[in-house]
Enzyme design. Structure first.
Site, PDB file in Angstrom:
ATOM      1  N   GLY A 153       0.902  -1.416  -0.167  1.00  0.00           N
ATOM      2  CA  GLY A 153       0.108   0.136  -0.061  1.00  0.00           C
ATOM      3  C   GLY A 153       0.884   1.191  -0.011  1.00  0.00           C
ATOM      4  O   GLY A 153       2.052   1.306  -0.221  1.00  0.00           O
ATOM      5  N   ASN A 154       0.192   2.391   0.130  1.00  0.00           N
ATOM      6  CA  ASN A 154       1.154   3.430   0.345  1.00  0.00           C
ATOM      7  C   ASN A 154       0.283   4.733   1.409  1.00  0.00           C
ATOM      8  O   ASN A 154      -0.772   4.290   2.105  1.00  0.00           O
ATOM      9  CB  ASN A 154       1.163   4.328  -0.911  1.00  0.00           C
ATOM     10  CG  ASN A 154      -0.241   4.487  -1.908  1.00  0.00           C
ATOM     11  OD1 ASN A 154      -1.052   5.237  -1.057  1.00  0.00           O
ATOM     12  ND2 ASN A 154      -0.537   3.775  -2.547  1.00  0.00           N
ATOM     13  N   ARG A 155       1.118   5.561   1.627  1.00  0.00           N
ATOM     14  CA  ARG A 155       0.588   6.542   2.854  1.00  0.00           C
ATOM     15  C   ARG A 155      -0.686   7.557   2.438  1.00  0.00           C
ATOM     16  O   ARG A 155      -0.977   8.335   3.221  1.00  0.00           O
ATOM     17  CB  ARG A 155       1.727   7.140   3.507  1.00  0.00           C
ATOM     18  CG  ARG A 155       2.629   6.445   3.829  1.00  0.00           C
ATOM     19  CD  ARG A 155       3.899   7.181   4.505  1.00  0.00           C
ATOM     20  NE  ARG A 155       3.733   8.386   5.191  1.00  0.00           N
ATOM     21  CZ  ARG A 155       4.370   9.360   5.690  1.00  0.00           C
ATOM     22  NH1 ARG A 155       5.847   9.192   5.207  1.00  0.00           N
ATOM     23  NH2 ARG A 155       4.057  10.368   6.612  1.00  0.00           N
ATOM     24  N   SER A 156      -1.093   7.370   1.131  1.00  0.00           N
ATOM     25  CA  SER A 156      -2.203   8.467   0.928  1.00  0.00           C
ATOM     26  C   SER A 156      -3.385   8.278   1.773  1.00  0.00           C
ATOM     27  O   SER A 156      -3.816   7.358   2.075  1.00  0.00           O
ATOM     28  CB  SER A 156      -2.769   8.103  -0.517  1.00  0.00           C
ATOM     29  OG  SER A 156      -3.852   9.047  -0.748  1.00  0.00           O
TER      30      SER A 156
ATOM     31  N   ALA B 189      -3.403   7.822  -5.170  1.00  0.00           N
ATOM     32  CA  ALA B 189      -1.779   7.284  -5.329  1.00  0.00           C
ATOM     33  C   ALA B 189      -2.004   5.998  -5.763  1.00  0.00           C
ATOM     34  O   ALA B 189      -2.483   5.079  -4.904  1.00  0.00           O
ATOM     35  CB  ALA B 189      -1.292   7.448  -3.809  1.00  0.00           C
TER      36      ALA B 189
END
Ligand code: CTP
Length: 419
Positions: free
Chosen positions: A210-213, A278
């Site tokens: 995943g990512n930090r968005s 993102a």
């Protein structure tokens, strides 16, 4: 110290009056001086004592209390913002007619500050021609009448007419205190497709990349565009538990592939595409069907398994290509986002300009990222780059304020194309 803003919360007599309590609390916690002016019938739902305790100010409903203080004129004159939540069909009718038969309507007539109505009523009442005309009249005179949320109403029925969540109303109230001209009702008939949040690429049934968005910036764009009258579809990946914006169709997706499919499905109708999501650039080439175990066998190798990655599709670039191939005849503006850090090759703007060229979109919203900047926080700043070479700095402020600047730029872009 900046002076505290004076916010009047008008409360009309509907069941959603209980949500006004949360709204008063949130506006007070934001540092504003809040005074509640309920109608007489609102007090059938919530007692005056509750509003007095939450606001720290006395509560009156008629012009005949504390007559010596001339409250029916003073409250409105001194206000920086009036928010009416809930605004019932009856209250909207009285406001549109310019009546002054209680303290709240008298306040609405004397207020020279922005006025924000958050309607709540049954769907039939909201769609009744009388209400539709009253709303149009109030908007024409410069008031902001929010789109109600859809969902469960009092009783068994559901539909458009729910009061937007208190958090949503206070967010928009704070936007108007920052920028009184932020919510003109000028995007009716414009179909806006927004993507927001982060995608998650499955590794096995319990793990993902995943990512930090947080999704906050994209949600704010969707919210502001909808409240400016656009028909908004929001394709939402993972967020930090954000509430669906009122008046917006929300499609929840998980992976980059699902996001691509959803954009492909909705883009033909859209006049504007805002790619704030993102999107993962890579996904695992194989998704394990059962949980990948570390071995518990004694003497077994401790080598970590390698995860082979495959490139995902670039959704933004694909939309730009589809438009130039004539497959998206309705599409007028494509907006990309770029979160950049700068490196040995160049600063944030250097990389952003290159990205704008590479992606071929019309506008690029650029944020500098790093510790405490852009991701997961409520404030933001950045630049807006146009394919025409125009570059504008976006002043530091809430993500909702940024969203209002971005929607301004989209509106101006559409106007330039039309003109
Ligand atoms: N984007 C997209 N599809 C992808 C990756 C990104 O549509 N698979 C969109 C994002 O939503 C954003 C823009 O492209 O609007 C820029 O995203 P970014 O990750 O900064 O772009 P990349 O092309 O991945 O650039 P970088 O080389 O910096 O990773």
């Amino acid at each position: 110290m900046t002076e505290r803003k004076r916010v009047i919360v008008g409360v009309a007599g509907g069941i959603a009056a209980y949500k006004a309590c949360t709204l008063v609390r949130q506006l007070s916690e934001a540092g504003h001086s809040v005074r509640v002016v309920p109608t007489e019938s609102a007090l059938n739902f919530v007692g005056a004592a509750t509003f007095e305790a939450l606001s720290g100010h006395p509560v009156q409903t008629t012009v005949f209390q504390h007559v010596d203080e001339v409250l029916h004129v003073r409250i409105g004159q001194e206000a920086d913002l009036v928010v009416v939540a809930p605004a019932t069909a009856d209250l909207l009718a009285r406001a549109a007619a310019g009546r002054a038969d209680d303290l709240l309507t008298a306040t609405l007539l004397t207020a020279r500050c922005p006025v924000l109505f958050a309607p709540a009523m049954h769907t039939e009442m909201w769609h009744h021609p009388a209400t539709v005309e009253n709303v149009a009249t109030l908007r024409r005179r410069g008031a902001i009448v929010l789109e109600p949320a859809s969902g469960r109403l009092t009783g068994a029925d559901s539909g458009a007419g729910r009061l937007p969540e208190a958090e949503e109303i206070s967010t928009l109230a704070n936007l108007l205190l920052d920028r009184s001209d932020a919510l003109p009702h000028d995007l009716t008939g414009v179909n806006v497709l927004v993507t927001a949040g982060g995608t998650r690429e499955q590794i096995d049934p319990v793990r993902f990349i995943g990512n930090r968005s947080s999704g906050k910036q994209g949600y704010a764009v969707a919210r502001v565009a909808a409240q400016r009258g656009a028909n908004v579809t929001l394709i939402a990946g993972h967020t930090v538990g954000l509430i669906d914006p009122a008046g917006v169709d929300v499609v929840h997706i998980g992976s980059a592939d699902q996001l691509h499919d959803a954009v492909t499905k909705h883009a033909p109708e859209a006049h504007v595409l805002v790619m704030a999501a993102a999107v993962a650039d890579f996904r695992p080439s194989h998704v394990a069907t059962s949980k990948i175990k570390k071995s518990h066998e004694p003497g077994h190798t401790t080598d970590a398994p390698a995860i082979e990655l495959t490139r995902t599709d670039d959704v933004l670039a694909a939309a730009v290509r589809a438009r130039s191939d004539g497959q998206l005849p309705n599409m007028q503006a494509i907006v990309g986002f770029a979160a950049e850090t700068g490196d040995a090759n160049g600063d944030v703007l250097f990389h952003a300009r290159a990205k704008l060229q590479r992606k071929g979109c019309d506008l690029l919203v650029v944020n500098a990222v790093g510790e405490g900047r852009a991701f997961e926080v409520d404030d933001n700043d950045g630049w807006l780059l146009g394919a025409d070479g125009n570059e504008v700095a976006l002043e530091h402020g809430s993500k909702t304020l940024m969203a209002s600047r971005i929607v301004d730029a989209i509106g101006a872009f559409l106007q330039r194309r039309d003109g």
